[in-house]
Structures are given as C-alpha cells and as structure tokens.
Design a protein around this motif. Sequence first.
Motif, PDB file in Angstrom:
ATOM      1  N   ALA A   1       0.847  -1.193   0.000  1.00  0.00           N
ATOM      2  CA  ALA A   1       0.000   0.000   0.000  1.00  0.00           C
ATOM      3  C   ALA A   1       0.877   1.236   0.000  1.00  0.00           C
ATOM      4  N   ARG A   2       0.343   2.328  -0.564  1.00  0.00           N
ATOM      5  CA  ARG A   2       1.002   3.622  -0.479  1.00  0.00           C
ATOM      6  C   ARG A   2      -0.060   4.702  -0.599  1.00  0.00           C
ATOM      7  N   GLY A   3       0.336   5.944  -0.270  1.00  0.00           N
ATOM      8  CA  GLY A   3      -0.633   7.043  -0.322  1.00  0.00           C
ATOM      9  C   GLY A   3      -1.530   7.023   0.893  1.00  0.00           C
ATOM     10  N   GLY A   4      -2.515   7.895   0.908  1.00  0.00           N
ATOM     11  CA  GLY A   4      -3.452   7.980   2.012  1.00  0.00           C
ATOM     12  C   GLY A   4      -4.016   9.368   2.135  1.00  0.00           C
ATOM     13  N   SER A   5      -4.420   9.718   3.330  1.00  0.00           N
ATOM     14  CA  SER A   5      -5.119  10.993   3.516  1.00  0.00           C
ATOM     15  C   SER A   5      -4.233  12.195   3.217  1.00  0.00           C
ATOM     16  N   SER A   6      -2.907  12.048   3.434  1.00  0.00           N
ATOM     17  CA  SER A   6      -2.021  13.179   3.164  1.00  0.00           C
ATOM     18  C   SER A   6      -1.773  13.374   1.672  1.00  0.00           C
ATOM     19  N   ASN A   7      -1.907  12.342   0.907  1.00  0.00           N
ATOM     20  CA  ASN A   7      -1.707  12.414  -0.548  1.00  0.00           C
ATOM     21  C   ASN A   7      -2.739  11.515  -1.214  1.00  0.00           C
ATOM     22  N   PRO A   8      -4.037  11.910  -1.143  1.00  0.00           N
ATOM     23  CA  PRO A   8      -5.102  10.985  -1.560  1.00  0.00           C
ATOM     24  C   PRO A   8      -5.112  10.763  -3.068  1.00  0.00           C
ATOM     25  N   LEU A   9      -5.425   9.526  -3.435  1.00  0.00           N
ATOM     26  CA  LEU A   9      -5.605   9.155  -4.823  1.00  0.00           C
ATOM     27  C   LEU A   9      -7.049   8.742  -5.035  1.00  0.00           C
ATOM     28  N   HIS A  10      -7.560   9.040  -6.226  1.00  0.00           N
ATOM     29  CA  HIS A  10      -8.927   8.620  -6.511  1.00  0.00           C
ATOM     30  C   HIS A  10      -8.965   7.395  -7.409  1.00  0.00           C
ATOM     31  N   SER A  11      -8.158   7.384  -8.473  1.00  0.00           N
ATOM     32  CA  SER A  11      -8.210   6.291  -9.441  1.00  0.00           C
ATOM     33  C   SER A  11      -6.808   5.931  -9.894  1.00  0.00           C
ATOM     34  N   ALA A  12      -6.654   4.669 -10.276  1.00  0.00           N
ATOM     35  CA  ALA A  12      -5.382   4.183 -10.799  1.00  0.00           C
ATOM     36  C   ALA A  12      -5.652   3.372 -12.054  1.00  0.00           C
ATOM     37  N   TYR A  13      -4.832   3.548 -13.081  1.00  0.00           N
ATOM     38  CA  TYR A  13      -4.969   2.827 -14.344  1.00  0.00           C
ATOM     39  C   TYR A  13      -3.612   2.250 -14.709  1.00  0.00           C
ATOM     40  N   ILE A  14      -3.551   0.953 -14.950  1.00  0.00           N
ATOM     41  CA  ILE A  14      -2.316   0.325 -15.411  1.00  0.00           C
ATOM     42  C   ILE A  14      -2.501  -0.046 -16.878  1.00  0.00           C
ATOM     43  N   SER A  15      -1.516   0.244 -17.710  1.00  0.00           N
ATOM     44  CA  SER A  15      -1.624  -0.124 -19.123  1.00  0.00           C
ATOM     45  C   SER A  15      -1.574  -1.638 -19.262  1.00  0.00           C
ATOM     46  N   PRO A  16      -2.189  -2.193 -20.316  1.00  0.00           N
ATOM     47  CA  PRO A  16      -2.210  -3.658 -20.464  1.00  0.00           C
ATOM     48  C   PRO A  16      -0.837  -4.313 -20.438  1.00  0.00           C
ATOM     49  N   ASP A  17       0.208  -3.619 -20.956  1.00  0.00           N
ATOM     50  CA  ASP A  17       1.535  -4.236 -20.939  1.00  0.00           C
ATOM     51  C   ASP A  17       2.241  -4.072 -19.606  1.00  0.00           C
ATOM     52  N   GLY A  18       1.592  -3.369 -18.661  1.00  0.00           N
ATOM     53  CA  GLY A  18       2.160  -3.204 -17.330  1.00  0.00           C
ATOM     54  C   GLY A  18       3.248  -2.170 -17.247  1.00  0.00           C
ATOM     55  N   GLY A  19       3.493  -1.399 -18.302  1.00  0.00           N
ATOM     56  CA  GLY A  19       4.595  -0.453 -18.307  1.00  0.00           C
ATOM     57  C   GLY A  19       4.243   0.943 -17.852  1.00  0.00           C
ATOM     58  N   THR A  20       2.975   1.331 -17.875  1.00  0.00           N
ATOM     59  CA  THR A  20       2.582   2.694 -17.542  1.00  0.00           C
ATOM     60  C   THR A  20       1.469   2.671 -16.517  1.00  0.00           C
ATOM     61  N   LEU A  21       1.629   3.448 -15.452  1.00  0.00           N
ATOM     62  CA  LEU A  21       0.616   3.578 -14.401  1.00  0.00           C
ATOM     63  C   LEU A  21       0.165   5.019 -14.357  1.00  0.00           C
TER      64      LEU A  21
END
Length: 960
Positions: free
Chosen positions: A295-315
């Motif tokens: 895990a990473r992030g949280g209330s101090s640096n909140p994230l809403h959504s995450a997308y990983i490319s199909p080849d796994g190279g780009t987040l």
Amino acid sequence: MGYTSKGLVAGPQLNYDGRYQFGMSSDGTIQLGFGIAPHNLAFSKDSGRTWQNVSDTDEGITWSAVAVSPGGDFLVAGTADKRLVVSSDRGATWAEQTDSSPCTSIRQVLAPGASGLLYIVGRSSFFNGLFVSDCIAKSADMGKTWTDLLNSGGDNSTFASVEDVTVSADGMHIAYVSQGASNLYQSADGGKTFRKTLDSLENSFFGSGKLFGRVASSSDGSRIVFASPTFLRITSDFGATWGTVGARPGFFDTNRPPSFIGRSLSTSADGLLMYVTREDGSLLFSDNGGRNWSARGGSSNPLHSAYISPDGGTLALAGEPNKHGLANHSVDASSDTSKQSLILETNSTMRYTDSSGGYRCKTGSKVTFYLGNLALGRVDCETTTHVYQLAALGDDAEKGLRIAQLLQSLNTGESTTRIRLPDLKALGIDVNLAGTDEQFAASANALFSKLADFSGKTFTLVDKTTAAAHISSELAKLSVEAKEKLCKVNACRNDLINLLNTNDFQRIGGTLTGMPAGEELALTLTLTDSTSTTETLKLGSNGSWKFIGNTRIGAGYEITLKNPAGAIGYECELGNASGVVPVGSIKDVAINCVVYEPMDMTLSGTVSGLAPDQSLTLASGDEAIAINANGSFAFTTKLAFATAYEVTVLNQNPARLECSVENGAGSIPFSRDSNVINDIRVLCLPIPQFRISGVASGLPSGETITLSNIDSDLGSALISITTNGAYSFAELFTGNYQLSVLGAPSGLSCVLSTSAGNPNPLGVIADIACTGATLSGVISGLDESATLNMLLSTNAGDSALQVTGTSGTTSFVTRYLQPGTSYSLSITGTSAGISCDPIVNASGTMGNANISNVSITCSSSNGGGNDPVAGSLGGTVVGLVESDALQIENNVNFDFHSVTTPGAFTMPLGLAPGETYSIAAQYGGLDNASCEVTSGATGTMPPADATPNYVDDIVITCTY
C-alpha cells in the motif's frame, strides 16, 4: 540489481469520478480522457507528455466515459445522453455514430481488443424512482449496430443493476457486478448467456449512492479480480474457483469500519499487476496476481483512481480535489493542480523490478535484465545478482564493468547506492558492450546525446576506475552470508571472487585450469569439528579462486566437485582437496580439467518380427538400407557429435505388419570410447485381423439385400444376401467397422445386431433380422389393359397402387408392411367402362405372414366411352420430334414417365382424390432441345365424384 526507472508527467485535471474517464493503449502511448469540466475531451499520443483537445467549447456535450483499443487505433467517447464519437486514426479525425444503441445513457465504454468490438454500459429503465444502469450493449462494427445483452429475451432478461463490467480481448468472456442483487455474473459465450458466479456477496443498500464493487480481468478472461467494500475475490480459472482476501491486519484496518476499496480497479493484460484505490485515498497494488499486496498514499496524498496499461509499463494515478460525500458528488473547482492532476508513473525496466530495485522470480527459472530494449544478460533466479554475472561466462570481465559504467552514468538520483534511471521507454538503445573501449564509449555517448535531446538533462560516461571503485565499495558492504549466496547459484568469475574476498586470512582456495570457455563448476566445502558447515561456490572462469567464508583452525575440511548437468567434452579432477585447516590460508587446492575430442558414430541395431517372405526399408537422413530378414543392421554414414538423428521405416510397412522403432531418435552423444550406437530396435508385429459374419433371418423368398462394411483401415466391402441363414464376408478386416444394410425392398425392415465397433480378433457377429409382409389378392373381370387405381391407407402413411388388367384373372401385391400395421384398401378410380364391387377383405392388421385373401370383382359396362381413368394424371406433349427422348417426373411422389413421341401421355401412377402433384420435364435426347411445362404444372386431384375426376390438361412444350 538495485536499479529503478521512474518518470512523472502531469496530465489534464480530472473531476471527482475518474473510473471510466481515462483510457490508454497497451503500451500506454495513446491516452484519452476528460477533465474537471466534463465538456473537455483530450487525448495524448506521447504517453501523456502533451495533450490535444478534441472539444472544449460545446457546453451541450457532457462526456461520461472513454476507451482506447489495445493497439491505440480506436478512441471512443460516450456521453450521458448516449452520444458516441469514434476516432479510427488515433485522434486525427472524429465521427459521431448513429444513435442506435439500446441504452438511454452511457456510463462505461469498453474496447477490449477484437477488431470493431465495442461495449457500452448505461441506463435503460426507471426503477423505484431511480434511473438504474441495467443495459450492456455489444457492437461488432464499432458502434454502427448494437445487441442488447441483458434485455434480448431468454435467460438474460432479468432485472440487474450493472455496477461495473469487464470483457476479454476476444469478447467471449464477460463479467459484471450487479449492484442491486449483490452478485457477480459471467458469460463465456460472448454475452449470449450469463451465469451467476458469486451470489449475495455482501449486504448492499440499493439506491443509497454507495458504489458496490469493481471487476477487472486479464486479456484472456481467465484471471478475474472483484473488489467489494470489505474484500477482494480473485480467480485464475475463469471463475471456477475463487480465493478471498478480506479484512485482515496488513490489508485493512480492522479497528475501524471497513473502507470502500472499490473506487477504481485496474489490471495488466496478464492479470499479474493489480491496482486498487480505497476510499481513504490509499493505493493497494500487487505484482503477482494478488498473492501479495503493498500500500502507499493515504489521507495526506489521496488518490482517486489508478490505471495500469495492459503491458504493465505505464501507471496513471488520478488525485482527488477534496473529500466528497457519497450521496452528494460535489466537485471543488480549486486550481490546486498538485492534488487534481493526472500523474503518469512510467516504469521502463522489466516490471519485476520494483521501486526499490527488487524483483520476483521462481527458483529454477531464468531472469533476463534489460536496459530499455537492450538485453544486458540472463541469470538464474537468486536473491542477489551482480553486473559481472550478466556477462556470459568465458567473456572478458570488461563487459560486466561496462554495464556498471553505463548504469552509473545514467543515474538521475542523488544516491550513488541506489541508481535511479531516466525514462528510456521511447528510445532505441544500441550500446556496443562487446567492442573496443572506443566503440563502447562512442555508442554510449550517442545514447546520452539522444537522451539529452529528449529529457533536457546531460549525461557523462563514468570512467572505468570510478565504476570499479563503486563496485568494490558496494561489495564490501555485503555480509559474508550475502557474499556466499552471490556465487552459489550463478557462477562467478575469479575476478569477482577476488573482489568478494576483502582479506586473505583463513581462506581455502587454489587454481582452476583447463575448463572450456562458457562452462562452470560447482565446489562444495564441508568443515567438520564440533559443528558441520558447508559453502557452495560456482566457478565461471579459469584462474585462482577461494571460498568466501572464513575457516576454523583445526577443523577438518573436504572439497567436492560436481560438474553441472549436461557438461560434456571434458573432465576435471581435484587435488589437495581434504585435510585439517592450519593457521593461515590454504592456496594449493588444484582443479585440472582435460578436454576430449568426441568420436564420430554410426547407427545400428536389430530387427525382429519379420516373416520369411517379408522385408522393409530403414532410413536415416539420406541413407536407406533394405532389411530382408530378422537380425542386426547397420548404417554406414558417420555422424558427428551433437548431430540429430532419426531412424524411420521408409514408405509403407510390410503387408499385415505394424513396425515400430525404439531408441531411434536423438542426438549423437559425446563419446571417446565407442564409435557406434547399437541399441536401436525395430519390432514388427502382425496387425490383428478379424472376420465379420452372422445369420440372416426374415428375408422374404426372392428378395436380396446388400450388407456394407466400411473399415477404418481398408475401406469398404460389400456382400449380397439372398437367402436366410449364415453369411460371412470374404474379406478380413483390421480397423474399426461400420455396417449398414443397403437395397432393402420398400417397407422391409432389416436390423443389425451390431452396426459399429472396434476391431475384435475373435471376430464380429452381426446378425440381420428382417421383418415385413405383403398384402396381395386377385381382380376378376378387369379387361386386358384396363387400369384400376387403389389407395393403401396405413397408420404409417398412405400409398397409391395402380393395377393393369391381364387376360384372365389379374393379381396384385403391395409393398411390405410391418407387423402390427393397420391397413385399409380402397378403389380410387378405374378405366372408362369398368365398374367394381367393394373390395373383399379390404382392411385388417398385418401380422408376420403375408396376407393374400383380398379379392375384387369388376365388370365392363357401356358408359364412360374413352374417358381417362379416375385419378389418372396426364396431358399433352407438343413439339417433340419422333423418337426423341423426354423424361416427365411428378416431384411429389417421384413417379417417372419416359416419352419418345409427341401427343397425349399418362403418368404410370394415379393419384388419390386430394393428392397434390408437381410436374417437371427434362429433355434427354441428343439434339439441342429444351422442354418445359407450359401449362398445368401443379395442382390437386379432383374428388372421385367430381366431373372430371382426373387431370389431363398438363401441356409440355419442346423447342429445338
């Protein structure tokens, strides 16, 4: 190795709900999204570095979902009012598709991979005062036409509120989360049918505004991950079995209410990389298919959504403007882009390397390290790997040092211990690691120049002395235990072994000579005194060597040598390999290797199973030898070491034999003692043969049937059976058999006791039982050439019968009828001037024997003249040349009549009242003529009491 690669690029601002408003191609190059104002649609063609607006002025368009095909060729965007725009040229031009989808709005778009395949999820109904998403529509032509998968009738037409959908690349595997029913549904047939996979997962309050769950899958649909408010469920077998990760320490905080983890869920194409964002703004991720999570992030640096490319190279990571209520989706229009930006994290090394430089691998597997597209080297899986081990064994150590120079030169971080690499994904890397110093430096500087133009940073090649000093200082920090492991699995050259030994006191070592380049040897040191300890050392080059661990004075020691599996062409012997450890180091352990030249070999063996009159031909490569008797054989061609060989039986096997070759294929082994392979065995066995025979019964006298057998080896064979009793095929069979009865008279049933099966050396018994009897009788008073038409009605169907009078008494016989058949015989018409009494014994039930007591009495009268017979079917042929040929057919009862002259014709079979007919004409002569029915081709026979009660108005016209 400790080398990582990261790059951060700011993208367009997102609004509160980024679940379906961002998409990217497999390699992350093509990206599409809309921002804080949902009217702004933009795309990027360079992994998010720059963006182009598609539309930012039309306030009437409210974008609701986007998708990008894996190849990046198709970009799709949908709106809340079900408008759909598509680009098929990577964003250069856009076109709005015709409004033909069954959904009244669009909230999710998927472009999974198959050409033209597109899915939308949206609303199509009103339930309990709310619009609900209960529509999944599929298009195979990029949105031109649609199929409603949930409301098309049948098993799919049940109410379901669709929360999230995932589709495999071929479109065959579909899974969706049902919010209202708290279920997960799956389809394995492209959406034709859905089955409930997970039932009543949690208590869900429909309509409360709390989003229930997310689902994502690998590109082949086998690996599915489902995220709910309190747990994850994962399958790797298309949903047959599921594993659960729940509210446990280290995954969720069990001291507070479970947080909703399903804000966003994204997986790579292979399903190994998984990213989940939670309601508290933290990010959970796994790089091994969900077995382990961080895990990473949280209330101090909140994230809403995450997308990983199909080849796994780009987040891609989407930040959150502020905490929002689940019922009131308000959006803060603040300009604080540090919290609202789309962040791209590009990892251009192998994805098994994490942010700390670590990587996962399976024991016994191979790991290849790349710098961008440049392969650095391949090693066995181990906890620690050194750059010197990436150089192939036997190569000069210079390659390992050059790899270290290159990586240290590319360090963009402040730490010299942990090297941080720039983004190399868009660059082609062509560095000469094996050339001269000048060639290596020139190719490295060319890379640095390209990288400077691309990133704006300057890179300088670290010199050899500095790189070597860095290596030595880092190795000195390793514990003795870590140093021992470094050379335990992957072999170390003597230069690396010397670096690992920071002092020379109380060591055991020696020299290695004669080992071929590219080979390796494993040494094991065992120390015995009050305790027993061992150390394994793999040597990858000749020269001096020493074990890394300290020895104990007075301990007994023994060194054993193990050549690795597959080592050929040389043997090594140990000297001075045991004793008692003295004060000081032992340096005289000697390992001497001797290389041997392999001998060329010939192939030979034995043949058995041949009869005196049989022979075969054996082949090996271009050489073939004839074998006329059992015994030994030998090829003359000499084959060099490692040459592949295969001995085969050439062409067909001998008759009635099946020959196999044992030990007939392989490669020539290394041998310095023998020049022949003599264990090849050719064994021939007779193919089992069997006969098919049986007993025929119930075949009426004078009748003939034909029995057919299709043998899977030999083909077909026939036998004619004319009498009851025993029969037998003349042929012998070897394969699977398939029997059938051919040519049985109409109505006669002949049943086989067996019709198909496998070969049986004892023979196959196939008895034939025929059943059926005829109905026959006599007609008196029927003038010669006069006709009488009858109808035979049975519970199995009706058939017409026409009898022509002969001089004296006329007899008739019907087709065969099966026992138990009810029958009734009636007169449907006669020739003109003929009248008949009712039929005697006209009805009854058929038994096993023929019935012959039917009689009909007829007489001539003066009425009727030359009128056609009642029920007769005929007409006129016009234009046919004398002695030519015309075939007339009734396509209803398949009655045929040949005509050679023009004029009147009558079909052989009459029809019962109400029977239909369809007449066709086929010219059969040698002249170039054409004949067709020009009048009365189809119709129905009139009733018996009608006038006329026949048909004679069919006209066939022939032209030449």
